[in-house]
Design an enzyme around this catalytic site. Structure first.
Site, PDB file in Angstrom:
ATOM      1  N   HIS A 239      -7.920 -29.648  -5.219  1.00  0.00           N
ATOM      2  CA  HIS A 239      -6.788 -30.408  -5.445  1.00  0.00           C
ATOM      3  C   HIS A 239      -6.980 -30.753  -6.876  1.00  0.00           C
ATOM      4  O   HIS A 239      -8.061 -31.232  -7.382  1.00  0.00           O
ATOM      5  CB  HIS A 239      -6.460 -31.500  -4.368  1.00  0.00           C
TER       6      HIS A 239
ATOM      7  N   LYS B  72      -6.036 -36.886  -6.516  1.00  0.00           N
ATOM      8  CA  LYS B  72      -6.073 -36.941  -5.151  1.00  0.00           C
ATOM      9  C   LYS B  72      -7.191 -37.573  -4.643  1.00  0.00           C
ATOM     10  O   LYS B  72      -8.423 -37.331  -4.803  1.00  0.00           O
ATOM     11  CB  LYS B  72      -6.051 -35.415  -4.496  1.00  0.00           C
TER      12      LYS B  72
END
Ligand code: NAD
Length: 242
Positions: A149, A153
């Protein structure tokens, strides 16, 4: 005779997901957003024909068939209670809900149809099923889940990686996790089964956040009129295919 549109309440309407839901719902004739709810008082009462409400005015919202909630855990209890009170369905993608809130969902599922998912992508729903089947068929193989990600995140492994891990465990595998945080990656999940001399790699790549909003709208349509129960996205996909 034409079928009336499904009446939606969008909870968390000013957020990234809420805005995507409003935009995508407006493109469809089978859906009508009758209320958009945001945490604070809305700057405009009606936007593009959609009435807006503050969270404190939730009970003043008109009757609706399904609420779609992408808000924060603080906003979750009132929208769940409203759905139970009105006998409406609930589609919720709000992450970070507590164990108490999960128990409340289980209770509510005896009264209304609902789906809560950490990932509303239809591709991930299919991947979940494939992972469970592969794990069940490949006893003794190593199972590794690698998720990637964007750098912002915070949580790791991702909620989706844990959901896929639960599917692998259900099939009998013991998954291990690895997380990468790099650049602006929207979300990638690789589930790898490794045996002696061979390997299966099942990968899902998200390139656009609209997939979650489209999946939530799909779930709302499928949930409308169903019997009270807690459904998974993959159950609704299977039901729509028959
Ligand atoms: P965001 O911060 O952009 O928007 C949050 C929205 O929630 C805003 O409209 C805000 O007004 C509203 N809100 C906050 N507190 C509230 C309250 N007490 N009552 C009512 N409304 C309240 O966030 P986002 O990126 O749109 O994500 C929203 C949620 O959806 C997060 O929990 C996120 O993790 C989750 N999410 C889930 C999926 C999935 O597929 N399940 C995908 C993307 C995001």
């Amino acid at each position: 005779m034409t079928t009336p549109p499904i009446r939606l309440l969008i909870h968390g309407a000013s957020g990234r997901m809420g805005q995507a839901l409003l935009r995508l719902a407006a493109e469809r004739n089978d859906l009508q957003v009758v209320a958009a709810v945001t945490r604070r008082s809305p700057a405009q009462r009606v936007v593009d024909g959609v009435p807006h409400f503050a969270a404190s005015e939730l009970h003043g919202a008109p009757q609706f068939d399904v609420a779609i909630d992408f808000s924060l855990p603080e906003g979750f209890d009132p929208v769940l209670a409203l759905c139970v009170e009105r006998g409406a369905g609930l589609v919720s993608g709000t992450t970070g809900i507590s164990e108490t809130q999960r128990q409340a969902l289980i209770q509510a599922a005896t009264r209304i149809p609902l789906v809560w998912a950490s990932n509303f992508s239809l591709g991930v729903a299919v991947l979940d099923e494939l992972v469970e089947r592969a794990a069940a068929a490949l006893a003794g193989w190593d199972c590794d889940i690698v998720e990637s990600h964007h750098v912002h995140k915070q949580d790791a492994p991702s909620g989706t990686a844990l959901t896929l891990g639960a599917a692998a465990q259900k099939g009998g595998a013991q998954p291990h996790y690895a997380s990468l945080r790099a650049g602006d990656i929207v979300g990638e999940h690789l589930v790898q089964f490794t045996g002696l001399g061979e390997r299966i790699e099942l990968t899902h790549r998200a390139t656009n956040r609209d997939i979650f909003a489209r999946g939530a709208l799909f779930a709302a349509v499928q949930l409308n009129g169903r019997a009270p129960a807690s459904y998974r996205v993959r159950d609704l996909l299977a039901a729509s295919a028959t």
